[in-house]
Enzyme design. Structure first.
Site, PDB file in Angstrom:
ATOM      1  N   ASP A  27      51.849  17.781  25.024  1.00 33.40           N
ATOM      2  CA  ASP A  27      53.263  18.111  24.808  1.00 33.40           C
ATOM      3  C   ASP A  27      53.634  19.424  25.510  1.00 33.40           C
ATOM      4  O   ASP A  27      54.262  20.309  24.915  1.00 33.40           O
ATOM      5  CB  ASP A  27      53.580  18.247  23.314  1.00 33.40           C
ATOM      6  N   GLU A 198      60.375  10.007  21.526  1.00 35.02           N
ATOM      7  CA  GLU A 198      60.161  11.409  21.177  1.00 35.02           C
ATOM      8  C   GLU A 198      60.159  12.287  22.420  1.00 35.02           C
ATOM      9  O   GLU A 198      60.384  11.815  23.536  1.00 35.02           O
ATOM     10  CB  GLU A 198      58.842  11.557  20.414  1.00 35.02           C
TER      11      GLU A 198
END
Length: 311
Positions: A27, A198
């Site tokens: 991420d 996401e």
């Protein structure tokens, strides 16, 4: 037999090299300030003690050093503010002379502040209030307003947006609006009950908003990056029907959940993570690919390939 043993040693060495020399951040996000690039993300290395958000630095996007954070290598370390577990998906931005980190912990979102991109980022120990669990914040500024794109964990991982209070302490809940949920075939290749969209990033060009996001569970080899467009920050969002970053376009499984950034010359990149190998998800590796936005289309730059970040 000696040849087989030699090949095994060489293969093992390559795997160890990749693990030892890659930041191993999932991420990831890259923030540039005064000629230095700062890399943050979800920690994957078990060799580094502690929890929180490590930061690495580079001046050329080729060689990285660190961890260089102000608190034992961390820009934000557990105990500096809100959170006891699950420190995921940070975003760093500058506002009014201060540096801010929006991040996930305990499946909630919090924002911390520092005087330097190296930290230490701190807050008062409170998360942004919500009626459901929420993760993956992305703060977007426009016309004096602050918007937070984020993921609400409610019948799936679904991307929402809401306007924030100017001091970043709360959402204006009356502005909360859903942006993206999994509806396309590529967004749910395993046909699961709890679908996933996401890792939002939002940018604007020529009056059009682009919401870049990832879909599928991160453990799925088909985890990939797509985008949708709109004429307002709230949508409605029109999806592009196929991802532009995936195992099919970059050659590595689990390619997704990153952020857009620009180099000193204004060239556009996407930093993201991949699975560690074809057979192992973790620790996830950090990579960059040059991208372009031309005639309303996001693509990997022609002739360019994935570049692993190395220490």
């Amino acid at each position: 037999m000696k040849l087989v043993k030699y090949l095994y040693i060489m293969l093992f060495s390559v795997v160890i090299y990749a693990q030892d020399n890659n930041p191993l951040l999932a991420d990831p996000t890259i923030f540039e300030h005064n000629g230095t690039y700062y890399l943050y993300g979800t920690k994957g290395s078990k060799a580094i003690e502690g929890e929180g958000f490590l930061v690495y630095t580079s001046t050329d996007l080729k060689t990285w050093s660190g961890p260089a954070g102000a608190h034992d290598g961390y820009a934000f370390k557990k105990g500096d503010g809100f959170g006891t577990w699950g420190f995921w998906a940070p975003q760093v931005f500058q506002h009014n002379g201060k540096f801010y980190m929006a991040y996930t912990a305990d499946e909630n979102i919090a924002i911390a502040v520092a005087d330097s991109p190296l930290g230490p980022f701190k807050n008062d120990g409170n998360a942004i209030k919500s009626d459901v669990r929420q993760i993956d914040p992305y703060i977007y500024f426009e016309d004096g307003k602050v918007y937070m794109y984020h993921v609400r964990l409610d019948n799936g991982n679904r991307i929402f947006v809401a306007e924030m209070e100017p001091d970043f302490t709360a959402l204006k809940t009356n502005t909360l609006k859903e942006c993206i949920t999994a509806t396309e075939q590529w967004e749910d290749t395993e046909k699961v009950k709890w679908t996933v969209t996401e890792g939002p990033t939002v940018l604007k060009k020529d009056g059009t908003y682009y919401l870049i996001y990832s879909a599928n569970d991160f453990r799925n080899k088909d985890y990939a990056v797509g985008y949708a467009t709109a004429s307002t920050p709230y949508g409605p969002w029109k999806k592009v029907s196929t991802p532009f970053i995936s195992r099919h376009t970059v050659g590595y499984p689990g390619s997704g959940h990153g952020d857009v950034f620009y180099d000193k010359k204004g060239n556009m990149y996407y930093v993201f993570h991949t699975h560690f190998s074809d057979t192992e998800v973790a620790p996830r590796k950090t990579a960059v690919v040059p991208i372009s936005l031309k005639k309303g289309k996001l693509t990997i730059q022609k002739g360019k390939t994935i570049v692993w970040l190395s220490l």
